[in-house]
Scaffold this motif. Structure first.
Motif, PDB file in Angstrom:
ATOM      1  N   GLY A 177      25.074  49.884 -36.977  1.00 46.08           N
ATOM      2  CA  GLY A 177      24.015  50.754 -37.501  1.00 46.08           C
ATOM      3  C   GLY A 177      23.283  50.140 -38.680  1.00 46.08           C
ATOM      4  N   ALA A 178      24.009  49.451 -39.539  1.00 48.95           N
ATOM      5  CA  ALA A 178      23.385  48.811 -40.706  1.00 48.95           C
ATOM      6  C   ALA A 178      22.406  47.728 -40.245  1.00 48.95           C
ATOM      7  N   TYR A 179      22.829  46.914 -39.259  1.00 50.59           N
ATOM      8  CA  TYR A 179      21.919  45.879 -38.722  1.00 50.59           C
ATOM      9  C   TYR A 179      20.738  46.524 -38.002  1.00 50.59           C
ATOM     10  N   GLN A 180      21.031  47.551 -37.183  1.00 54.78           N
ATOM     11  CA  GLN A 180      19.960  48.183 -36.399  1.00 54.78           C
ATOM     12  C   GLN A 180      18.922  48.827 -37.320  1.00 54.78           C
ATOM     13  N   ALA A 181      19.375  49.434 -38.410  1.00 53.30           N
ATOM     14  CA  ALA A 181      18.434  50.075 -39.347  1.00 53.30           C
ATOM     15  C   ALA A 181      17.474  49.034 -39.927  1.00 53.30           C
ATOM     16  N   CYS A 182      17.969  47.834 -40.199  1.00 45.59           N
ATOM     17  CA  CYS A 182      17.097  46.753 -40.710  1.00 45.59           C
ATOM     18  C   CYS A 182      16.101  46.321 -39.640  1.00 45.59           C
ATOM     19  N   LEU A 183      16.566  46.230 -38.409  1.00 44.86           N
ATOM     20  CA  LEU A 183      15.665  45.842 -37.315  1.00 44.86           C
ATOM     21  C   LEU A 183      14.589  46.918 -37.120  1.00 44.86           C
ATOM     22  N   ALA A 190      12.088  46.489 -39.775  1.00 41.43           N
ATOM     23  CA  ALA A 190      11.250  45.316 -39.456  1.00 41.43           C
ATOM     24  C   ALA A 190      10.123  45.717 -38.507  1.00 41.43           C
ATOM     25  N   GLU A 191      10.439  46.510 -37.513  1.00 42.91           N
ATOM     26  CA  GLU A 191       9.402  46.959 -36.559  1.00 42.91           C
ATOM     27  C   GLU A 191       8.415  47.901 -37.255  1.00 42.91           C
ATOM     28  N   HIS A 192       8.941  48.783 -38.073  1.00 44.70           N
ATOM     29  CA  HIS A 192       8.085  49.735 -38.791  1.00 44.70           C
ATOM     30  C   HIS A 192       7.050  49.001 -39.642  1.00 44.70           C
ATOM     31  N   HIS A 193       7.489  47.942 -40.322  1.00 39.51           N
ATOM     32  CA  HIS A 193       6.583  47.178 -41.189  1.00 39.51           C
ATOM     33  C   HIS A 193       5.914  46.016 -40.444  1.00 39.51           C
ATOM     34  N   GLN A 194       6.212  45.885 -39.154  1.00 38.02           N
ATOM     35  CA  GLN A 194       5.585  44.849 -38.299  1.00 38.02           C
ATOM     36  C   GLN A 194       5.733  43.450 -38.888  1.00 38.02           C
ATOM     37  N   ILE A 195       6.934  43.119 -39.332  1.00 40.25           N
ATOM     38  CA  ILE A 195       7.152  41.806 -39.934  1.00 40.25           C
ATOM     39  C   ILE A 195       7.562  40.777 -38.881  1.00 40.25           C
ATOM     40  N   PRO A 197      22.927  56.158 -46.851  1.00 42.99           N
ATOM     41  CA  PRO A 197      24.205  56.389 -46.156  1.00 42.99           C
ATOM     42  C   PRO A 197      24.775  55.108 -45.548  1.00 42.99           C
ATOM     43  N   THR A 198      26.076  55.016 -45.487  1.00 44.48           N
ATOM     44  CA  THR A 198      26.741  53.890 -44.813  1.00 44.48           C
ATOM     45  C   THR A 198      26.264  53.830 -43.361  1.00 44.48           C
ATOM     46  N   GLY A 199      25.961  52.612 -42.904  1.00 42.17           N
ATOM     47  CA  GLY A 199      25.465  52.442 -41.535  1.00 42.17           C
ATOM     48  C   GLY A 199      23.960  52.544 -41.437  1.00 42.17           C
ATOM     49  N   SER A 200      23.281  52.522 -42.599  1.00 44.23           N
ATOM     50  CA  SER A 200      21.825  52.631 -42.595  1.00 44.23           C
ATOM     51  C   SER A 200      21.227  51.632 -43.590  1.00 44.23           C
ATOM     52  N   ALA A 201      19.912  51.715 -43.816  1.00 47.19           N
ATOM     53  CA  ALA A 201      19.243  50.771 -44.715  1.00 47.19           C
ATOM     54  C   ALA A 201      17.971  51.395 -45.265  1.00 47.19           C
ATOM     55  N   VAL A 202      17.566  50.949 -46.460  1.00 50.19           N
ATOM     56  CA  VAL A 202      16.293  51.381 -47.065  1.00 50.19           C
ATOM     57  C   VAL A 202      15.529  50.140 -47.535  1.00 50.19           C
ATOM     58  N   ALA A 203      14.210  50.276 -47.620  1.00 50.76           N
ATOM     59  CA  ALA A 203      13.355  49.141 -47.992  1.00 50.76           C
ATOM     60  C   ALA A 203      12.836  49.299 -49.415  1.00 50.76           C
ATOM     61  N   HIS A 231      18.498  43.902 -29.533  1.00 48.25           N
ATOM     62  CA  HIS A 231      17.205  44.360 -30.059  1.00 48.25           C
ATOM     63  C   HIS A 231      16.073  43.433 -29.606  1.00 48.25           C
ATOM     64  N   LEU A 232      16.329  42.143 -29.584  1.00 43.30           N
ATOM     65  CA  LEU A 232      15.277  41.163 -29.264  1.00 43.30           C
ATOM     66  C   LEU A 232      14.932  41.157 -27.780  1.00 43.30           C
ATOM     67  N   GLN A 233      15.712  41.854 -26.972  1.00 37.14           N
ATOM     68  CA  GLN A 233      15.393  41.911 -25.548  1.00 37.14           C
ATOM     69  C   GLN A 233      14.255  42.889 -25.249  1.00 37.14           C
ATOM     70  N   ARG A 234      13.873  43.687 -26.224  1.00 34.18           N
ATOM     71  CA  ARG A 234      12.708  44.571 -26.076  1.00 34.18           C
ATOM     72  C   ARG A 234      11.536  43.975 -26.859  1.00 34.18           C
ATOM     73  N   PRO A 235      10.295  44.472 -26.616  1.00 35.01           N
ATOM     74  CA  PRO A 235       9.156  43.965 -27.384  1.00 35.01           C
ATOM     75  C   PRO A 235       9.387  44.143 -28.889  1.00 35.01           C
ATOM     76  N   THR A 236       9.030  43.135 -29.670  1.00 39.05           N
ATOM     77  CA  THR A 236       9.318  43.149 -31.111  1.00 39.05           C
ATOM     78  C   THR A 236       8.234  42.396 -31.872  1.00 39.05           C
ATOM     79  N   SER A 237       8.039  42.776 -33.128  1.00 39.04           N
ATOM     80  CA  SER A 237       7.124  42.010 -33.988  1.00 39.04           C
ATOM     81  C   SER A 237       7.803  40.750 -34.520  1.00 39.04           C
ATOM     82  N   LEU A 238       9.124  40.681 -34.407  1.00 41.72           N
ATOM     83  CA  LEU A 238       9.869  39.558 -35.000  1.00 41.72           C
ATOM     84  C   LEU A 238       9.668  38.266 -34.212  1.00 41.72           C
ATOM     85  N   GLN A 239       9.522  37.176 -34.958  1.00 44.56           N
ATOM     86  CA  GLN A 239       9.440  35.839 -34.345  1.00 44.56           C
ATOM     87  C   GLN A 239      10.640  34.981 -34.745  1.00 44.56           C
ATOM     88  N   GLN A 240      11.241  35.305 -35.912  1.00 44.61           N
ATOM     89  CA  GLN A 240      12.404  34.552 -36.404  1.00 44.61           C
ATOM     90  C   GLN A 240      13.425  35.503 -37.018  1.00 44.61           C
TER      91      GLN A 240
END
Ligand code: AR6
Length: 179
Positions: free
Chosen positions: A100-106, A109-114, A63-69, A145-154
């Motif tokens: 929403g499209a950006y947030q779905a990717c973030l 990212a958390e789901h896969h702990q990248i 759907p528009t505003g979302s993302a799949v891996a 998104h980065l203001q909360r705990p995250t697996s992302l470093q870059q």
């Protein structure tokens, strides 16, 4: 190139071709049918090879505003996150759908702990989203998104032309100045 640190995470704005970037996940600006196309979508599928399109066919739609891996085929990444931004028609719901499209990717990212992800400028090519409106939405969604705990470093924004890079640089400066 511009770099900025948010809560210990590096945010990079860089001109380039996203297929050459070495990160855990590359984001594609896809369509809701996951059918492939021109622009960054065409470049990613060409570089990744046919396995990625096979996975897209199995998933079917997004759907528009979302993302799949999917996997990343021949690309130097572990995943491709296919994000579907809105076609800009000035109907009112575009900002939420783009965020929403950006947030779905973030979230993926958390789901896969990248640790690292690269975004293109979603919706500002064929989908016609004005750059000066899209850039602050993209950056604000990531920074919040980065203001909360995250697996992302870059988090990389890989911007294809100088005009797009400059719009993101200007938007980042304004967000940092105005809070
Ligand atoms: N690396 C980084 N950015 C790129 C690249 C690249 N290799 N190639 C283009 N861009 P667009 P959209 C930039 O049109 O607006 C497709 O047909 C481009 O300059 O790729 O979300 C899909 O199948 C622009 O700044 O995506 C959909 O149907 C940005 O990527 C539709 O277009 C986005 O432009 C999606 O349209």
């Amino acid at each position: 190139m511009t770099t900025h640190t948010v809560n210990g995470v590096t945010l990079l704005l860089k001109q380039g071709n996203i297929v050459n970037v070495q990160v855990d996940a590359i984001v594609n600006a896809a369509n809701a049918g996951l059918a492939g196309g021109g622009g960054v979508d065409g470049a990613i599928h060409r570089a990744a090879g046919p396995t990625v399109m096979q996975e897209c066919r199995q998933i079917g739609r997004c759907p528009t505003g979302s993302a799949v891996a999917t996997g990343a085929g021949n690309l130097p990444a572990r995943y491709i996150f296919h994000a579907v931004g809105p076609i800009y028609q000035n109907q009112g719901d575009e900002p939420q759908l783009l965020a929403g499209a950006y947030q779905a990717c973030l979230n993926l990212a958390e789901h896969h702990q990248i640790h690292s992800i690269a975004f293109p400028s979603i919706s500002t090519g064929a989908y016609g989203y004005p750059l000066h409106l899209a850039a602050p939405i993209a950056l604000q969604t990531v920074i919040t998104h980065l203001q909360r705990p995250t697996s992302l470093q870059q988090v990389h924004f890989i911007l294809f032309d100088q005009r797009t890079l400059q719009a993101y640089q200007k938007a980042l400066q304004q967000l940092l100045t105005n809070g």
